[in-house]
Design an enzyme around this catalytic site. Structure first.
Site, PDB file in Angstrom:
ATOM      1  N   ASN A  12       0.860  -1.182   0.000  1.00 40.35           N
ATOM      2  CA  ASN A  12       0.000   0.000   0.000  1.00 40.35           C
ATOM      3  C   ASN A  12       0.897   1.234   0.000  1.00 40.35           C
ATOM      4  O   ASN A  12       1.475   1.579   1.032  1.00 40.35           O
ATOM      5  CB  ASN A  12      -0.908  -0.032   1.247  1.00 40.35           C
ATOM      6  CG  ASN A  12      -1.743   1.226   1.364  1.00 40.35           C
ATOM      7  OD1 ASN A  12      -1.850   2.013   0.427  1.00 40.35           O
ATOM      8  ND2 ASN A  12      -2.342   1.417   2.534  1.00 40.35           N
ATOM      9  N   TRP A  13       0.980   1.896  -1.144  1.00 49.10           N
ATOM     10  CA  TRP A  13       1.898   3.030  -1.260  1.00 49.10           C
ATOM     11  C   TRP A  13       1.323   4.333  -0.708  1.00 49.10           C
ATOM     12  O   TRP A  13       2.019   5.335  -0.647  1.00 49.10           O
ATOM     13  CB  TRP A  13       2.309   3.225  -2.724  1.00 49.10           C
ATOM     14  CG  TRP A  13       3.298   2.210  -3.200  1.00 49.10           C
ATOM     15  CD1 TRP A  13       3.907   1.238  -2.453  1.00 49.10           C
ATOM     16  CD2 TRP A  13       3.809   2.073  -4.524  1.00 49.10           C
ATOM     17  NE1 TRP A  13       4.767   0.517  -3.229  1.00 49.10           N
ATOM     18  CE2 TRP A  13       4.728   1.002  -4.509  1.00 49.10           C
ATOM     19  CE3 TRP A  13       3.588   2.748  -5.735  1.00 49.10           C
ATOM     20  CZ2 TRP A  13       5.412   0.597  -5.656  1.00 49.10           C
ATOM     21  CZ3 TRP A  13       4.270   2.350  -6.873  1.00 49.10           C
ATOM     22  CH2 TRP A  13       5.172   1.282  -6.835  1.00 49.10           C
ATOM     23  N   LYS A  14       0.039   4.325  -0.369  1.00 52.65           N
ATOM     24  CA  LYS A  14      -0.591   5.534   0.172  1.00 52.65           C
ATOM     25  C   LYS A  14      -0.315   6.717  -0.770  1.00 52.65           C
ATOM     26  O   LYS A  14      -0.316   6.527  -1.976  1.00 52.65           O
ATOM     27  CB  LYS A  14      -0.091   5.782   1.600  1.00 52.65           C
ATOM     28  CG  LYS A  14      -0.178   4.505   2.441  1.00 52.65           C
ATOM     29  CD  LYS A  14       0.057   4.701   3.893  1.00 52.65           C
ATOM     30  CE  LYS A  14      -0.075   3.353   4.603  1.00 52.65           C
ATOM     31  NZ  LYS A  14      -0.061   3.450   6.046  1.00 52.65           N
ATOM     32  N   HIS A  99      -9.582   1.337   4.560  1.00 53.41           N
ATOM     33  CA  HIS A  99      -8.303   1.524   5.244  1.00 53.41           C
ATOM     34  C   HIS A  99      -8.486   2.515   6.394  1.00 53.41           C
ATOM     35  O   HIS A  99      -9.250   3.473   6.287  1.00 53.41           O
ATOM     36  CB  HIS A  99      -7.232   2.033   4.264  1.00 53.41           C
ATOM     37  CG  HIS A  99      -5.870   2.017   4.881  1.00 53.41           C
ATOM     38  ND1 HIS A  99      -5.432   3.013   5.725  1.00 53.41           N
ATOM     39  CD2 HIS A  99      -4.874   1.100   4.833  1.00 53.41           C
ATOM     40  CE1 HIS A  99      -4.212   2.700   6.148  1.00 53.41           C
ATOM     41  NE2 HIS A  99      -3.854   1.551   5.614  1.00 53.41           N
ATOM     42  N   GLU A 101      -6.833   4.899   7.447  1.00 52.41           N
ATOM     43  CA  GLU A 101      -6.598   6.312   7.129  1.00 52.41           C
ATOM     44  C   GLU A 101      -7.810   6.910   6.423  1.00 52.41           C
ATOM     45  O   GLU A 101      -8.135   8.084   6.596  1.00 52.41           O
ATOM     46  CB  GLU A 101      -5.320   6.447   6.283  1.00 52.41           C
ATOM     47  CG  GLU A 101      -4.071   6.261   7.149  1.00 52.41           C
ATOM     48  CD  GLU A 101      -2.880   5.660   6.440  1.00 52.41           C
ATOM     49  OE1 GLU A 101      -2.852   5.652   5.191  1.00 52.41           O
ATOM     50  OE2 GLU A 101      -1.968   5.181   7.153  1.00 52.41           O
ATOM     51  N   GLU A 168      -5.639  -4.796  10.387  1.00 52.82           N
ATOM     52  CA  GLU A 168      -4.569  -3.830  10.641  1.00 52.82           C
ATOM     53  C   GLU A 168      -4.864  -3.078  11.931  1.00 52.82           C
ATOM     54  O   GLU A 168      -5.652  -2.123  11.919  1.00 52.82           O
ATOM     55  CB  GLU A 168      -4.468  -2.835   9.486  1.00 52.82           C
ATOM     56  CG  GLU A 168      -4.170  -3.477   8.153  1.00 52.82           C
ATOM     57  CD  GLU A 168      -3.619  -2.459   7.166  1.00 52.82           C
ATOM     58  OE1 GLU A 168      -2.469  -2.631   6.758  1.00 52.82           O
ATOM     59  OE2 GLU A 168      -4.329  -1.496   6.840  1.00 52.82           O
ATOM     60  N   GLY A 174       2.295   2.405  10.658  1.00 46.21           N
ATOM     61  CA  GLY A 174       3.248   3.500  10.523  1.00 46.21           C
ATOM     62  C   GLY A 174       3.922   3.890  11.828  1.00 46.21           C
ATOM     63  O   GLY A 174       4.569   4.934  11.911  1.00 46.21           O
ATOM     64  N   SER A 214       3.258  -2.049  10.252  1.00 47.94           N
ATOM     65  CA  SER A 214       4.708  -2.083  10.480  1.00 47.94           C
ATOM     66  C   SER A 214       5.349  -3.429  10.137  1.00 47.94           C
ATOM     67  O   SER A 214       6.263  -3.889  10.829  1.00 47.94           O
ATOM     68  CB  SER A 214       5.037  -1.676  11.922  1.00 47.94           C
ATOM     69  OG  SER A 214       4.624  -0.349  12.153  1.00 47.94           O
ATOM     70  N   GLY A 235       2.876  -1.053   4.271  1.00 48.60           N
ATOM     71  CA  GLY A 235       2.917   0.357   3.903  1.00 48.60           C
ATOM     72  C   GLY A 235       4.347   0.819   3.707  1.00 48.60           C
ATOM     73  O   GLY A 235       4.968   0.590   2.666  1.00 48.60           O
ATOM     74  N   GLY A 236       4.915   1.446   4.737  1.00 52.07           N
ATOM     75  CA  GLY A 236       6.241   2.058   4.656  1.00 52.07           C
ATOM     76  C   GLY A 236       7.312   1.163   4.037  1.00 52.07           C
ATOM     77  O   GLY A 236       8.084   1.615   3.183  1.00 52.07           O
TER      78      GLY A 236
END
Ligand code: PGA
Length: 255
Positions: A12-14, A99, A101, A168, A174, A214, A235-236
């Protein structure tokens, strides 16, 4: 259980990587990661970068792509929004819904997430429904309640289609904090039981349930060894081709 489902490694590159960076990533990743027939890999670039990413991975049918969010209606006067049907035209496989966010920043509540899941299914894309508790909810002993509420809302609006879920924990996204294998295992069990309660045994047994929060090269093998974890949403650690390639190529042990 999901003995037949191949583990899914999703990125997930956001709001990172425009079309140019997405293309560059696709080139590097393709040379670092050879197709593994025992697993699936999917990328969720920002919508504006999807076409470039899909084009840049044309020679790699093992690398799938999806959109991070869609509008809950088929079309209409919704400036800036993208429908699931439009996303399907770009040659995608997947779409995320719910998600944390989106839930936090854009007000995607259970009803909206359920409507989006329906549009995604109608379009022929496969939804990945994201669910998870905040730290306050976990500390208040509401883990099961929150997960069950999020799951039941979606199951009540779909027609028994098999779904992919991403558990999640919001406090692990994150933050560098990861659920322990025991916590992840417990939550995945709650998720599968809630699916069983809301949709029946067949749906629960066929559900693919990812873990997210994470995930990194240092914890991927431990997480993939947890019973009930069918893959990860990263993600990150998915933004760097080398790091994500090492996650995707992890040893799956005796799975
Ligand atoms: P993270 O994000 O890996 O950076 O914690 C996961 C996600 O939000 O899907």
């Amino acid at each position: 259980m999901t003995a037949r489902a191949k583990p899914l490694f999703a990125a997930n590159w956001k709001m990172f990587k425009g079309p140019l960076e997405a293309e560059e990533f696709a080139g590097s990743f393709s040379s670092l990661y050879a197709a593994h027939p025992d697993r699936r890999v999917a990328f969720f670039p920002p919508a504006i970068s999807l076409e470039a990413f899909v084009r840049a991975t044309e020679q790699r049918p093992d690398l799938e792509a999806g959109i991070q969010d869609v509008h809950e209606e088929v079309d209409g006067a919704h400036t800036g929004a993208i429908s699931a049907l439009m996303a399907a035209q770009v040659g995608l496989t997947w779409a995320l819904a719910g998600h944390s966010e989106r839930r936090r920043e854009f007000g995607d509540d259970d009803a909206l997430v359920s409507a989006k899941v329906c549009r995604i299914l109608d379009s022929g894309l496969k939804p990945i429904v994201c669910i998870g508790e905040t730290l306050e909810e976990r500390e208040a002993g509401m883990l099961s309640e929150v997960l069950e509420r999020q799951i039941r809302a979606v199951l009540a609006s779909v027609d028994g289609e098999p779904l992919t879920w991403a558990y999640e924990p919001v406090w692990a996204i994150g933050t560098g904090l990861t659920a322990s294998p025991d916590d992840a295992g417990e939550a995945h069990e709650i998720v599968r039981e809630a699916i069983r309660g809301g949709g029946g045994g067949e749906l629960a047994d066929s559900a693919v349930i990812l873990y997210g929060g994470s995930v990194k090269p240092g914890n991927i093998e431990q997480l993939m060894a947890v019973p009930g974890v069918d893959g990860v949403l990263v993600g990150g650690a998915s933004l760097d081709p080398e790091t994500f390639a090492s996650i995707c190529a992890c040893s799956l042990g005796a799975r």
